[in-house]
Design a protein around this motif. Structure first.
Motif, short mmCIF file in Angstrom:
data_model
loop_
_atom_site.label_atom_id
_atom_site.label_comp_id
_atom_site.label_asym_id
_atom_site.label_seq_id
_atom_site.Cartn_x
_atom_site.Cartn_y
_atom_site.Cartn_z
N ILE A 46 -25.20 5.55 25.01
CA ILE A 46 -26.08 6.45 24.27
C ILE A 46 -25.69 6.40 22.80
CG2 ILE A 46 -26.87 8.82 23.98
CD1 ILE A 46 -26.12 9.27 26.94
N ASN A 47 -26.65 6.02 21.96
CA ASN A 47 -26.40 5.92 20.52
C ASN A 47 -26.68 7.26 19.83
OD1 ASN A 47 -25.88 3.08 20.69
ND2 ASN A 47 -28.08 2.75 20.81
N HIS A 59 -43.21 9.88 20.16
CA HIS A 59 -42.55 10.60 21.26
C HIS A 59 -41.63 9.69 22.07
CE1 HIS A 59 -45.04 13.99 20.28
NE2 HIS A 59 -46.11 13.23 20.40
N THR A 60 -41.19 8.62 21.44
CA THR A 60 -40.27 7.67 22.05
C THR A 60 -39.25 7.25 21.01
OG1 THR A 60 -42.06 6.82 23.42
CG2 THR A 60 -40.11 5.46 23.25
N CYS A 61 -38.00 7.16 21.42
CA CYS A 61 -36.95 6.73 20.51
C CYS A 61 -37.02 5.22 20.31
CB CYS A 61 -35.58 7.11 21.07
SG CYS A 61 -34.21 6.73 19.96
N VAL A 62 -36.77 4.77 19.08
CA VAL A 62 -36.80 3.34 18.79
C VAL A 62 -35.55 2.63 19.32
CG1 VAL A 62 -38.27 3.60 16.76
CG2 VAL A 62 -35.78 3.66 16.50
N GLN A 63 -34.51 3.38 19.58
CA GLN A 63 -33.28 2.78 20.10
C GLN A 63 -33.45 2.49 21.59
OE1 GLN A 63 -29.49 4.05 18.29
NE2 GLN A 63 -30.59 5.97 17.96
N LYS A 64 -32.97 1.38 22.01
CA LYS A 64 -33.06 0.97 23.42
C LYS A 64 -31.70 1.18 24.07
CE LYS A 64 -37.23 -0.12 22.63
NZ LYS A 64 -38.11 1.02 22.67
N ASP A 65 -31.45 2.42 24.48
CA ASP A 65 -30.19 2.76 25.14
C ASP A 65 -30.50 3.50 26.43
OD1 ASP A 65 -30.92 5.27 24.27
OD2 ASP A 65 -29.23 5.54 22.91
N MET A 67 -30.42 6.66 27.02
CA MET A 67 -30.91 8.02 26.84
C MET A 67 -32.35 8.18 27.32
SD MET A 67 -29.68 10.86 26.09
CE MET A 67 -30.56 12.36 26.44
N ALA A 68 -33.17 7.15 27.18
CA ALA A 68 -34.57 7.24 27.61
C ALA A 68 -34.65 7.54 29.10
CB ALA A 68 -35.31 5.95 27.28
N GLU A 69 -33.83 6.89 29.89
CA GLU A 69 -33.80 7.12 31.34
C GLU A 69 -33.33 8.55 31.66
OE1 GLU A 69 -31.15 5.72 35.20
OE2 GLU A 69 -31.05 4.55 33.35
N LEU A 71 -33.50 11.21 29.64
CA LEU A 71 -34.53 12.16 29.21
C LEU A 71 -35.67 12.26 30.23
CD1 LEU A 71 -34.83 11.52 25.38
CD2 LEU A 71 -34.09 13.62 26.51
N GLU A 72 -36.05 11.13 30.79
CA GLU A 72 -37.12 11.13 31.81
C GLU A 72 -36.69 11.95 33.03
OE1 GLU A 72 -40.82 10.51 33.15
OE2 GLU A 72 -40.09 9.79 31.22
N LYS A 73 -35.44 11.80 33.43
CA LYS A 73 -34.92 12.57 34.57
C LYS A 73 -34.82 14.05 34.22
CE LYS A 73 -32.61 8.68 36.62
NZ LYS A 73 -31.43 8.14 37.26
N MET A 74 -34.48 14.36 32.97
CA MET A 74 -34.41 15.75 32.54
C MET A 74 -35.79 16.40 32.58
SD MET A 74 -31.69 15.45 29.39
CE MET A 74 -31.67 17.19 28.98
N ILE A 75 -36.80 15.68 32.17
CA ILE A 75 -38.17 16.21 32.17
C ILE A 75 -38.63 16.50 33.59
CG2 ILE A 75 -40.59 15.56 31.73
CD1 ILE A 75 -39.47 14.04 29.23
N LYS A 76 -38.27 15.64 34.54
CA LYS A 76 -38.70 15.80 35.93
C LYS A 76 -37.88 16.84 36.69
CE LYS A 76 -40.59 11.18 36.33
NZ LYS A 76 -40.47 9.86 36.95
N ALA A 77 -36.70 17.21 36.17
CA ALA A 77 -35.82 18.14 36.88
C ALA A 77 -36.33 19.57 36.78
CB ALA A 77 -34.41 18.05 36.30
#
Length: 90
Positions: A46-47, A59-65, A67-69, A71-77
């Motif tokens: 995570i950067n 609504h998307t981070c330009v960094q490819k780390d 964190m995107a995965e 965040l998706e799990k946090m939204i669904k939780a």
């Protein structure tokens, strides 16, 4: 009603006190019939935020780390448990 529970463990020591507390919470939540996922934050890449502001429009981070995965799990939780460490100053 079954809930999706996401446990984010941020301790540097797996199986340390904070991790054991997470596991006890998980055990109780599983006994209650909830769906659990535990993520060790320190195992992820995570950067730091660059403050570029691109996410304000895309609504998307330009960094490819990782964190995107996360965040998706946090939204669904339905429930998020965050276990942090405390570092005391000398």
């Amino acid at each position: 009603m079954t809930k999706k529970v996401l446990v984010l463990a941020a301790s540097f020591r797996k199986h340390g006190n904070s991790d054991l507390l997470c596991d006890e919470f998980i055990r109780g939540a599983q006994e209650a019939g909830h769906q659990i996922e535990k993520i060790y934050i320190n195992d992820k890449n995570i950067n730091y935020c660059r403050g570029c502001g691109a996410c304000n429009t895309t609504h998307t981070c330009v960094q490819k780390d990782d964190m995107a995965e996360i965040l998706e799990k946090m939204i669904k939780a339905d429930v998020i448990v965050l276990s942090l460490i405390h570092i005391s100053e000398p």
